[in-house]
Design a protein around this motif. Structure first.
Motif, PDB file in Angstrom:
ATOM      1  N   GLY A 534      66.700 -24.840 -38.674  1.00 29.00           N
ATOM      2  CA  GLY A 534      65.633 -23.961 -39.158  1.00 29.00           C
ATOM      3  C   GLY A 534      65.982 -22.497 -38.958  1.00 29.00           C
ATOM      4  O   GLY A 534      65.765 -21.657 -39.846  1.00 29.00           O
ATOM      5  N   GLY A 535      66.552 -22.161 -37.799  1.00 27.85           N
ATOM      6  CA  GLY A 535      66.839 -20.757 -37.482  1.00 27.85           C
ATOM      7  C   GLY A 535      68.106 -20.212 -38.095  1.00 27.85           C
ATOM      8  O   GLY A 535      68.365 -19.000 -38.030  1.00 27.85           O
ATOM      9  N   SER A 536      68.925 -21.090 -38.731  1.00 32.98           N
ATOM     10  CA  SER A 536      70.237 -20.643 -39.216  1.00 32.98           C
ATOM     11  C   SER A 536      70.147 -19.574 -40.307  1.00 32.98           C
ATOM     12  O   SER A 536      71.119 -18.851 -40.550  1.00 32.98           O
ATOM     13  N   THR A 537      68.990 -19.438 -40.967  1.00 31.39           N
ATOM     14  CA  THR A 537      68.818 -18.373 -41.966  1.00 31.39           C
ATOM     15  C   THR A 537      69.023 -17.000 -41.329  1.00 31.39           C
ATOM     16  O   THR A 537      69.519 -16.072 -41.980  1.00 31.39           O
ATOM     17  N   GLY A 538      68.634 -16.863 -40.061  1.00 35.11           N
ATOM     18  CA  GLY A 538      68.849 -15.596 -39.348  1.00 35.11           C
ATOM     19  C   GLY A 538      70.318 -15.215 -39.302  1.00 35.11           C
ATOM     20  O   GLY A 538      70.672 -14.031 -39.407  1.00 35.11           O
ATOM     21  N   LEU A 539      71.208 -16.214 -39.166  1.00 31.70           N
ATOM     22  CA  LEU A 539      72.656 -15.947 -39.159  1.00 31.70           C
ATOM     23  C   LEU A 539      73.126 -15.504 -40.545  1.00 31.70           C
ATOM     24  O   LEU A 539      73.994 -14.628 -40.665  1.00 31.70           O
ATOM     25  N   PHE A 540      72.554 -16.100 -41.593  1.00 30.70           N
ATOM     26  CA  PHE A 540      72.902 -15.682 -42.957  1.00 30.70           C
ATOM     27  C   PHE A 540      72.466 -14.234 -43.204  1.00 30.70           C
ATOM     28  O   PHE A 540      73.173 -13.466 -43.871  1.00 30.70           O
ATOM     29  N   ILE A 541      71.289 -13.869 -42.683  1.00 29.11           N
ATOM     30  CA  ILE A 541      70.813 -12.484 -42.856  1.00 29.11           C
ATOM     31  C   ILE A 541      71.762 -11.518 -42.154  1.00 29.11           C
ATOM     32  O   ILE A 541      72.062 -10.438 -42.675  1.00 29.11           O
ATOM     33  N   TYR A 542      72.266 -11.910 -40.982  1.00 25.98           N
ATOM     34  CA  TYR A 542      73.222 -11.033 -40.286  1.00 25.98           C
ATOM     35  C   TYR A 542      74.536 -10.941 -41.061  1.00 25.98           C
ATOM     36  O   TYR A 542      75.171  -9.879 -41.090  1.00 25.98           O
ATOM     37  N   GLY A 543      74.920 -12.040 -41.702  1.00 27.52           N
ATOM     38  CA  GLY A 543      76.095 -11.993 -42.582  1.00 27.52           C
ATOM     39  C   GLY A 543      75.862 -11.020 -43.733  1.00 27.52           C
ATOM     40  O   GLY A 543      76.772 -10.279 -44.133  1.00 27.52           O
ATOM     41  N   TYR A 544      74.619 -10.995 -44.269  1.00 27.21           N
ATOM     42  CA  TYR A 544      74.286 -10.050 -45.338  1.00 27.21           C
ATOM     43  C   TYR A 544      74.389  -8.608 -44.840  1.00 27.21           C
ATOM     44  O   TYR A 544      74.712  -7.713 -45.620  1.00 27.21           O
ATOM     45  N   CYS A 545      74.105  -8.395 -43.534  1.00 26.86           N
ATOM     46  CA  CYS A 545      74.239  -7.048 -42.950  1.00 26.86           C
ATOM     47  C   CYS A 545      75.664  -6.521 -43.131  1.00 26.86           C
ATOM     48  O   CYS A 545      75.863  -5.349 -43.466  1.00 26.86           O
ATOM     49  N   LEU A 546      76.644  -7.383 -42.868  1.00 29.95           N
ATOM     50  CA  LEU A 546      78.049  -6.985 -43.033  1.00 29.95           C
ATOM     51  C   LEU A 546      78.320  -6.588 -44.482  1.00 29.95           C
ATOM     52  O   LEU A 546      78.947  -5.555 -44.755  1.00 29.95           O
ATOM     53  N   TYR A 547      77.841  -7.414 -45.421  1.00 25.68           N
ATOM     54  CA  TYR A 547      78.033  -7.115 -46.850  1.00 25.68           C
ATOM     55  C   TYR A 547      77.355  -5.793 -47.217  1.00 25.68           C
ATOM     56  O   TYR A 547      77.954  -4.948 -47.897  1.00 25.68           O
ATOM     57  N   TYR A 548      76.107  -5.606 -46.753  1.00 28.44           N
ATOM     58  CA  TYR A 548      75.363  -4.393 -47.110  1.00 28.44           C
ATOM     59  C   TYR A 548      76.050  -3.145 -46.565  1.00 28.44           C
ATOM     60  O   TYR A 548      76.162  -2.131 -47.255  1.00 28.44           O
ATOM     61  N   TYR A 549      76.515  -3.225 -45.321  1.00 33.67           N
ATOM     62  CA  TYR A 549      77.129  -2.051 -44.673  1.00 33.67           C
ATOM     63  C   TYR A 549      78.381  -1.612 -45.427  1.00 33.67           C
ATOM     64  O   TYR A 549      78.574  -0.415 -45.691  1.00 33.67           O
ATOM     65  N   TYR A 550      79.238  -2.576 -45.778  1.00 27.98           N
ATOM     66  CA  TYR A 550      80.527  -2.211 -46.366  1.00 27.98           C
ATOM     67  C   TYR A 550      80.485  -2.049 -47.882  1.00 27.98           C
ATOM     68  O   TYR A 550      81.267  -1.275 -48.441  1.00 27.98           O
ATOM     69  N   ALA A 551      79.571  -2.748 -48.563  1.00 23.86           N
ATOM     70  CA  ALA A 551      79.583  -2.743 -50.029  1.00 23.86           C
ATOM     71  C   ALA A 551      78.449  -1.949 -50.663  1.00 23.86           C
ATOM     72  O   ALA A 551      78.604  -1.420 -51.767  1.00 23.86           O
ATOM     73  N   ARG A 552      77.286  -1.838 -49.996  1.00 26.06           N
ATOM     74  CA  ARG A 552      76.121  -1.243 -50.647  1.00 26.06           C
ATOM     75  C   ARG A 552      75.646   0.060 -50.011  1.00 26.06           C
ATOM     76  O   ARG A 552      74.697   0.667 -50.496  1.00 26.06           O
ATOM     77  N   SER A 553      76.257   0.469 -48.898  1.00 28.09           N
ATOM     78  CA  SER A 553      75.804   1.708 -48.245  1.00 28.09           C
ATOM     79  C   SER A 553      76.992   2.622 -47.981  1.00 28.09           C
ATOM     80  O   SER A 553      78.158   2.203 -48.071  1.00 28.09           O
ATOM     81  N   ASP A 554      76.687   3.866 -47.649  1.00 25.47           N
ATOM     82  CA  ASP A 554      77.724   4.850 -47.301  1.00 25.47           C
ATOM     83  C   ASP A 554      77.602   5.257 -45.840  1.00 25.47           C
ATOM     84  O   ASP A 554      77.989   6.367 -45.463  1.00 25.47           O
TER      85      ASP A 554
END
Length: 601
Positions: A534-554
């Protein structure tokens, strides 16, 4: 200590808690009523506060306005701020500009100054990093950039020219005796060259133009929320919701069809087996009926996690309710942070009650240790993260560094409100005397779990369980990230609430499905597995953090990077506990239901 002494102490603690909460809410009221409802006469001074400056792409890295060598007024007056404003990094001080009501000004000089070499270097560094300034005029936010970099036709960065804006234009709109709107623009022709390290004479000026408008006062904040309600943005939001709803319907239909058909066949088969051959060997999930309700290992940790997850779920629901009734309108400074602190403190009793009651149902004996674990399970990592990041902010001299007084207020809230309510909840949970409802008796010795293929392991199952809920929310995640870690405004809370409900439903259904397949494979250790899935979605959201930091933000720099990944780790950990609780509760309900439907010897 007898029960009457305990009750007296509880009353005293609650009175102190109420006093602290009233103090905090008085601060919120102070913020809301400070200047936003004022009426002005011609020539009357309207409050203008300079807030902060910082790199545009690093929202956490902000500094006090007068950390840069601007023209300062004779007496810099600091505005009294509420708890939420301080947590938000706001540090409001009186600005050097005087924008009196209905008084136009043309090229008014603030000051003439000779900037030293180090002051020129400070401004040049700020312009190179795309610094912006933020102010509040009658509680309306205004921004502007400090200067510009001329890169035209220059390939080598050492040839770039750096210019500082020295003339600001304020366009202010009014309706009768109230301020409705303010816009700021800089004069592109009034520049100071700060490329070289040399003393520069500069004359800072500003122009004020007042214009009448028919916009009513109660609509003046609408322009800030309209940006998130533009047609193309709404189309993307609705596409996100339709995509999520289709996912939910398909998943629900699939699970309902499969599970109902399989379970119906199972029930028929088991009923038939009981009527014919009594001593026939059982298979499938009924085979492990004597082990499925065997209490798990580390039951104190599981109970504490369920208590913290229940509290965070309650906190999230209350925050959504406040958002839906319009408390978090754009630029209601610090309202969200104040609400988070207060509601978290007041809901700690829920965590204490849930954790201790469940722990006692699992025949746990050391309920005091369990209560301490519940109090520290989420607050502990959050406190350690805060200590590290606050130290980083202090080293950087950033406004994100909390003053000593604010830290003491938070510690007082934790000591006088959170901890006593946690203990009271724990005592109530211990005294609830509820027994664990198990439809089947547990055997004395556990059965051996048969060898299972690799994809039935915990990690592959967590990956499967987290992917579907994440796919239902990932489109909306971009807008939330762009609001929290950027300058985009997010106000469509109704859509966000629908997405949250979808997230809860998908998490519950996918956990139930995986629990059934686990039990059908004769693996009876489902307790922790359901929570982790049930809680594993939280890990996916943290994975999205990596994507957002490097690909979608400056975003860049050590401070911004540590703030982003540090606080997002705490938020994702909170999601892990909350969604893990949802998954576990759904799985427990399902397991009880199917074993209650058959006869267990």
């Amino acid at each position: 200590m007898n029960i009457f002494e305990t009750m007296e102490k509880s009353k005293a603690t609650l009175m102190v808690a109420v006093a602290v909460v009233l103090f905090i809410f008085s601060n919120v009221a102070h913020v809301r009523s400070d200047a936003s409802d004022h009426r002005y006469k011609a020539g009357e001074q309207v409050p203008l506060y300079a807030n902060k400056v910082g790199p545009f792409h690093n929202p956490s890295e902000t500094y006090r306005y007068f950390d840069l060598p601007f023209c300062a007024p004779d007496h810099v007056k600091e505005k009294r701020e509420a708890l939420g404003e301080v947590l938000n990094g706001d540090r409001l001080v009186s600005a050097p500009y005087k924008l009196d009501f209905l008084v136009d000004k043309e090229s008014e000089v603030i000051c003439k100054k000779k900037m030293e070499k180090d002051e020129v270097a400070k401004f040049r560094d700020a312009v190179a990093k795309d610094y912006y300034f933020q102010m509040y005029y009658d509680d309306l936010p205004i921004w502007g950039f400090l200067g510009k970099v001329d890169k035209e036709g220059k390939l080598d960065p050492s040839e770039y020219k750096y210019y500082l804006y020295k003339h600001i234009h304020f366009d202010i709109f009014y309706n009768k005796d109230r301020v409705i709107e303010i816009n700021v623009r800089t004069d592109p022709n009034s520049l100071v060259d700060i490329t070289e390290d040399k003393e520069v004479d500069v004359e800072f000026m500003y122009t004020v133009k007042w214009k009448e408008t028919n916009t009513p006062f109660d609509k003046r904040m609408d322009k800030y929320s309209q940006s998130s309600s533009l047609p193309h943005h709404l189309e993307i939001h609705w596409f996100s919701i339709i995509n999520s709803c289709v996912t939910v319907l398909l998943l629900t239909g699939f699970l309902a069809t499969i599970l109902m058909r399989v379970l119906k066949n199972d029930f028929v088969k088991y009923a038939h087996d009981e009527e014919t051959v009594e001593d026939q060997e059982e298979t499938g999930w009924k085979y492990i009926h004597g082990d499925v309700f065997r209490f798990p290992k580390y039951k104190s940790v599981l109970a504490a996690a369920l208590g913290s997850g229940t509290q965070l779920f309650t906190l999230t629901v209350f925050i959504f309710l406040l958002a839906l009734v319009g408390v978090f309108y754009p630029y209601n400074r610090g309202a969200l942070f104040t609400a988070l602190v207060v509601i978290y403190a007041l809901t700690s009793g829920i965590a204490g009650y849930t954790a201790t009651a469940f722990y006692c149902q699992l025949e746990g004996t050391n309920w005091v240790r369990n209560l301490l674990l519940t109090g520290c399970l989420f607050c502990g990592p959050l406190f350690l993260t805060f200590c590290f990041l606050n130290t980083v902010a202090i080293v950087y001299h950033a406004t994100a560094a909390l003053p000593f007084g604010t830290i003491m207020v938070i510690l007082l809230i934790w000591t006088l409100v959170t901890s006593p309510l946690l203990v009271l909840g724990g005592i109530a949970g211990k005294n609830s005397k509820a027994e664990f409802q198990a439809p089947c008796r547990t055997t004395k010795y556990p059965r051996e779990i048969p060898p299972l293929p690799w994809y039935r392991g915990t990690l592959p199952q967590m990956a499967m369980a987290g992917f579907l809920p994440f796919s239902a929310i990932y489109i909306e995640l971009y807008y939330i990230f762009a609001s929290v870690w950027g300058h985009r405004i997010y106000t469509i809370y109704s859509i966000l609430f629908i997405v949250f409900i979808i997230l809860i439903i998908v998490t519950a259904f996918i956990t139930v499905a995986l629990t059934y397949f686990q039990l059908a494979a004769e693996d009876h250790e489902w307790w922790w597995r359901s929570f982790l899935c049930g809680g594993s979605t939280g890990l996916f959201i943290y994975g999205y953090c990596l994507y957002y930091y490097y690909a979608r933000s400056d975003m860049s720099g050590f401070m911004q990077t540590s703030f982003f990944f540090g606080y997002m780790a705490c938020i994702c950990y909170g999601f892990f506990l909350m969604l893990g609780t949802v998954g576990f509760r759904a799985a427990l309900f399902f397991v009880r239901h199917i074993y209650r439907s058959i006869k267990c010897e």
